[in-house]
Design a protein around this motif. Structure first.
Motif, PDB file in Angstrom:
ATOM      1  N   VAL A 240     -17.569   0.274  -2.651  1.00  0.00           N
ATOM      2  CA  VAL A 240     -17.844   1.182  -1.537  1.00  0.00           C
ATOM      3  C   VAL A 240     -17.949   0.414  -0.225  1.00  0.00           C
ATOM      4  N   ARG A 241     -18.482  -0.796  -0.306  1.00  0.00           N
ATOM      5  CA  ARG A 241     -18.680  -1.602   0.899  1.00  0.00           C
ATOM      6  C   ARG A 241     -17.440  -2.403   1.291  1.00  0.00           C
ATOM      7  N   HIS A 242     -16.358  -2.238   0.533  1.00  0.00           N
ATOM      8  CA  HIS A 242     -15.129  -2.956   0.869  1.00  0.00           C
ATOM      9  C   HIS A 242     -14.407  -2.184   1.971  1.00  0.00           C
ATOM     10  N   THR A 243     -14.571  -2.620   3.197  1.00  0.00           N
ATOM     11  CA  THR A 243     -14.012  -1.888   4.336  1.00  0.00           C
ATOM     12  C   THR A 243     -12.678  -2.445   4.798  1.00  0.00           C
ATOM     13  N   HIS A 244     -12.216  -3.580   4.266  1.00  0.00           N
ATOM     14  CA  HIS A 244     -10.969  -4.196   4.726  1.00  0.00           C
ATOM     15  C   HIS A 244      -9.808  -3.733   3.858  1.00  0.00           C
ATOM     16  N   PHE A 245      -9.340  -2.539   4.117  1.00  0.00           N
ATOM     17  CA  PHE A 245      -8.223  -2.000   3.347  1.00  0.00           C
ATOM     18  C   PHE A 245      -6.935  -2.742   3.698  1.00  0.00           C
ATOM     19  N   MET A 246      -6.172  -3.052   2.666  1.00  0.00           N
ATOM     20  CA  MET A 246      -4.890  -3.731   2.874  1.00  0.00           C
ATOM     21  C   MET A 246      -3.849  -2.716   3.348  1.00  0.00           C
ATOM     22  N   PRO A 247      -3.025  -3.074   4.333  1.00  0.00           N
ATOM     23  CA  PRO A 247      -1.955  -2.154   4.766  1.00  0.00           C
ATOM     24  C   PRO A 247      -1.040  -1.835   3.581  1.00  0.00           C
ATOM     25  N   PHE A 248      -0.795  -0.561   3.384  1.00  0.00           N
ATOM     26  CA  PHE A 248       0.010  -0.158   2.233  1.00  0.00           C
ATOM     27  C   PHE A 248       1.452   0.091   2.654  1.00  0.00           C
ATOM     28  N   GLU A 249       2.370  -0.518   1.948  1.00  0.00           N
ATOM     29  CA  GLU A 249       3.793  -0.317   2.204  1.00  0.00           C
ATOM     30  C   GLU A 249       4.490  -0.313   0.859  1.00  0.00           C
ATOM     31  N   LEU A 250       5.239   0.740   0.592  1.00  0.00           N
ATOM     32  CA  LEU A 250       5.956   0.835  -0.680  1.00  0.00           C
ATOM     33  C   LEU A 250       6.982  -0.293  -0.749  1.00  0.00           C
ATOM     34  N   PRO A 251       6.891  -1.164  -1.775  1.00  0.00           N
ATOM     35  CA  PRO A 251       7.838  -2.289  -1.884  1.00  0.00           C
ATOM     36  C   PRO A 251       9.284  -1.800  -1.926  1.00  0.00           C
ATOM     37  N   ASN A 252      10.183  -2.585  -1.369  1.00  0.00           N
ATOM     38  CA  ASN A 252      11.601  -2.196  -1.313  1.00  0.00           C
ATOM     39  C   ASN A 252      12.178  -1.951  -2.690  1.00  0.00           C
ATOM     40  N   VAL A 253      11.754  -2.760  -3.678  1.00  0.00           N
ATOM     41  CA  VAL A 253      12.287  -2.600  -5.023  1.00  0.00           C
ATOM     42  C   VAL A 253      11.900  -1.240  -5.605  1.00  0.00           C
ATOM     43  N   MET A 254      10.643  -0.793  -5.318  1.00  0.00           N
ATOM     44  CA  MET A 254      10.214   0.516  -5.806  1.00  0.00           C
ATOM     45  C   MET A 254      10.899   1.636  -5.022  1.00  0.00           C
ATOM     46  N   LYS A 255      11.066   1.417  -3.716  1.00  0.00           N
ATOM     47  CA  LYS A 255      11.733   2.413  -2.878  1.00  0.00           C
ATOM     48  C   LYS A 255      13.163   2.643  -3.372  1.00  0.00           C
ATOM     49  N   SER A 256      13.859   1.559  -3.711  1.00  0.00           N
ATOM     50  CA  SER A 256      15.229   1.674  -4.214  1.00  0.00           C
ATOM     51  C   SER A 256      15.261   2.364  -5.574  1.00  0.00           C
TER      52      SER A 256
ATOM     53  N   ASP B  61      -0.803   9.162   2.793  1.00  0.00           N
ATOM     54  CA  ASP B  61      -0.107  10.198   3.555  1.00  0.00           C
ATOM     55  C   ASP B  61       1.189   9.645   4.146  1.00  0.00           C
ATOM     56  N   ALA B  62       1.115   8.436   4.701  1.00  0.00           N
ATOM     57  CA  ALA B  62       2.315   7.816   5.288  1.00  0.00           C
ATOM     58  C   ALA B  62       3.363   7.537   4.221  1.00  0.00           C
ATOM     59  N   ALA B  63       2.920   7.123   3.026  1.00  0.00           N
ATOM     60  CA  ALA B  63       3.855   6.831   1.935  1.00  0.00           C
ATOM     61  C   ALA B  63       4.618   8.082   1.526  1.00  0.00           C
ATOM     62  N   ILE B  64       3.937   9.217   1.441  1.00  0.00           N
ATOM     63  CA  ILE B  64       4.604  10.468   1.068  1.00  0.00           C
ATOM     64  C   ILE B  64       5.627  10.864   2.121  1.00  0.00           C
ATOM     65  N   ARG B  65       5.242  10.748   3.387  1.00  0.00           N
ATOM     66  CA  ARG B  65       6.180  11.115   4.456  1.00  0.00           C
ATOM     67  C   ARG B  65       7.445  10.251   4.398  1.00  0.00           C
ATOM     68  N   ARG B  66       7.278   8.947   4.159  1.00  0.00           N
ATOM     69  CA  ARG B  66       8.443   8.052   4.111  1.00  0.00           C
ATOM     70  C   ARG B  66       9.313   8.338   2.893  1.00  0.00           C
ATOM     71  N   MET B  67       8.678   8.614   1.750  1.00  0.00           N
ATOM     72  CA  MET B  67       9.463   8.917   0.550  1.00  0.00           C
ATOM     73  C   MET B  67      10.243  10.212   0.728  1.00  0.00           C
ATOM     74  N   ASP B  68       9.599  11.216   1.328  1.00  0.00           N
ATOM     75  CA  ASP B  68      10.295  12.479   1.562  1.00  0.00           C
ATOM     76  C   ASP B  68      11.497  12.291   2.487  1.00  0.00           C
ATOM     77  N   GLN B  69      11.323  11.446   3.496  1.00  0.00           N
ATOM     78  CA  GLN B  69      12.440  11.167   4.411  1.00  0.00           C
ATOM     79  C   GLN B  69      13.588  10.492   3.673  1.00  0.00           C
ATOM     80  N   GLU B  70      13.232   9.550   2.778  1.00  0.00           N
ATOM     81  CA  GLU B  70      14.241   8.835   2.002  1.00  0.00           C
ATOM     82  C   GLU B  70      14.987   9.796   1.078  1.00  0.00           C
ATOM     83  N   PHE B  71      14.242  10.675   0.400  1.00  0.00           N
ATOM     84  CA  PHE B  71      14.864  11.642  -0.503  1.00  0.00           C
ATOM     85  C   PHE B  71      15.764  12.603   0.273  1.00  0.00           C
ATOM     86  N   GLU B  72      15.279  13.040   1.440  1.00  0.00           N
ATOM     87  CA  GLU B  72      16.035  14.014   2.230  1.00  0.00           C
ATOM     88  C   GLU B  72      17.373  13.452   2.696  1.00  0.00           C
TER      89      GLU B  72
END
Length: 516
Positions: free
Chosen positions: A295-311, A347-358
């Motif tokens: 709960v006290r871990h406030t330093h969230f790592m920036p999330f980016e879907l790896p290219n290999v998973m995106k492909s 939320d950002a990951a879903i938006r990017r995946m939807d754009q990729e699918f579209e």
């Protein structure tokens, strides 16, 4: 102590109260009844401590009275059976029902005295336990009300805190462990359950699994519950709350998150609870039980879907392999650590995946894709706040795309379904199995099949099995059990019940009627 004497022998009823020194044995009042009906009326209207009852009576036995009493009388009554029967079965049943003693008529004074005194000891013990139970319940209610007051008025220090502590008899030096339990995701399968009802269900599940534990519970009926445990709980609440989470997921298709705080003094409750609220607003990996350090871990790592998973995701989407794609998504997102995935990054990951699918779709398909997006987010705007929400969003998205692609079902598909059913009549067919054979979603196949044929897939399968069974009964000499196996029922009883429900006759009766 109040005693109820029940016997159909009026001589005993009239003489027994004056035949023994009841007052010397602690009995202050004796009530009498010469039938089960009279005894029940007295037990319903008065608090009886000891029941002294005959077994054999014209309108019901003493055993039956005790069984009724244990179901209908809330206060415990110590029971004694007085009878001329010495058969072991009576004594055995009496002991099973918790009778204090089993006396044979005529009872000697010393024997009766000992039985009455033993019964009185049990009454005293019952009363002591009941008093302790009520005291404990009152303490629990006080603690619930205490925390409700603090939270409602934001009281955490000063004279106001001191007055509230005095009112609820709580020490100002109290140390406690706060836990925040929230419903993070609602499945579309239970959309008709409102937050108030879900909160009520969750409260009852918690109380059942934490039965016997000391804690306070605050429920504002908004799917967010607060639990406050003492500094040293008798049992670590981590595992019980994990059971609560698993039970709610299995039975109500919802994902819970539980956030553990650190042990605090009363003056620190508001700051600690706010920290748990902030964690709930950020954490997206759910269901989950989060420790105080997480709960006290406030330093969230920036999330980016790896290219290999995106492909990988993009390739499976283009190929129309939605089942495999959904499984790949589950494997990836459910393996993320809490600090890797907060609500904003999800939320950002879903938006990017939807754009990729579209981008992979033709112009007309893109328009339908956007319409599906709008409809899904209209139904549940919180899809992007949790991993279960994301997975459900894509599960429904892919199902809708499949339906769009199969907007009209060729007659050949209907024929393939009917042929498959006729060729597999000996199996326990279900619509999921048939849908998998033709590569369609079960709900969609059922809807189209009913539109084309006028009956649901389940009804068609049942009708086909009954029709085949009727033909075999009329035209062959196979045993009924053998015919049942030929239409997918290995259990004779299940087949008979199924057949009778559909035709109004048992298989044997149907064969007899149609063979004439």
């Amino acid at each position: 102590m109040k005693l109820l004497l029940v016997d159909d022998d009026k001589i005993i009823i009239n003489s027994m109260p004056g035949s023994f020194p009841w007052a010397d044995w602690g009995i202050t009042e004796i009530r009498t009844a010469w039938s089960i009906k009279q005894a029940k009326k007295i037990l319903e209207e008065e608090q009886i401590d000891i029941l002294l009852c005959d077994i054999e009576m014209p309108m019901g036995t003493g055993i039956e009275l005790i069984e009724w009493m244990q179901e209908e009388v809330p206060a415990p009554v110590v029971t004694l059976l007085l009878t001329c029967h010495s058969e072991f079965q009576y004594a055995q049943r009496a002991l099973q029902l918790g009778c204090s003693n089993y006396l044979l008529k005529p009872a000697e004074e010393e024997e009766l005295k000992k039985a009455i005194l033993d019964a009185e000891e049990k009454v005293v013990e019952y009363r002591k336990r009941e008093k302790e139970r009520k005291t404990q319940e009152q303490k629990i209610r006080n603690m619930d009300a205490f925390w409700e007051t603090l939270m409602a008025h934001h009281i955490s220090c000063g004279e106001r805190l001191r007055r509230v502590c005095e009112e609820y008899e709580v020490k100002e030096q109290l140390r406690f462990l706060p836990v925040y339990v929230t419903v993070k995701h609602h499945s579309y399968k239970i959309r008709d359950i409102n937050p108030s009802l879900m909160s009520f269900i969750l409260e009852n599940v918690i109380q059942e699994i934490l039965r016997g534990e000391r804690y306070a519970l605050v429920n504002k009926y908004d799917e967010r519950l607060w639990l406050f445990f003492p500094e040293n709980p008798s049992k670590d609440p981590f595992q019980p709350l994990l059971q609560v989470s698993d039970w709610m997921e299995e039975n109500y298709h919802c994902a819970l998150s539980c956030y553990f705080g650190q042990i605090q003094f009363l003056t620190g409750w508001e700051k600690e609870c706010e920290l748990l609220r902030q964690a709930d607003a950020q954490f997206a990996v759910s269901p989950g039980i989060y420790t105080a350090s997480q709960v006290r871990h406030t330093h969230f790592m920036p999330f980016e879907l790896p290219n290999v998973m995106k492909s990988c995701f993009s390739g499976l989407f283009t190929a129309g392999k939605y089942t495999e794609l959904l499984q790949k998504m589950k494997d990836y997102f459910l393996a993320l650590a809490p600090e890797q995935c907060n609500t904003a990054s999800l939320d950002a990951a879903i938006r990017r995946m939807d754009q990729e699918f579209e981008r992979k779709l033709e112009a007309d398909a893109k328009e339908r894709f956007r319409k599906i997006q709008v409809q899904l987010f209209k139904e549940n705007p919180a899809y992007t706040r949790t991993v279960p929400g994301l997975l459900e969003y894509y599960e429904r998205m892919f199902a809708c795309i499949k339906e769009e692609r199969h907007e009209t079902m060729p007659e050949s598909i209907i024929q393939r379904v009917k042929l498959y059913i006729s060729m597999n009549m000996q199996q326990e067919l279900c619509r999921e199995e048939v849908a998998a054979y033709v590569g369609l979603h079960p709900d969609y196949l059922n809807r189209i099949f009913k539109k084309e044929t006028g009956v649901s897939l389940k009804e068609y399968i049942a009708d086909a099995k009954v029709q085949m069974a009727c033909e075999l009964l009329e035209q062959t000499n196979f045993f009924v059990g053998e015919i049942g196996e030929m239409v997918g029922y290995v259990n004779f009883s299940s087949f008979t019940t199924f057949f009778k429900n559909r035709t109004g006759l048992t298989p044997a009766a149907w064969r007899k009627e149609h063979s004439q």
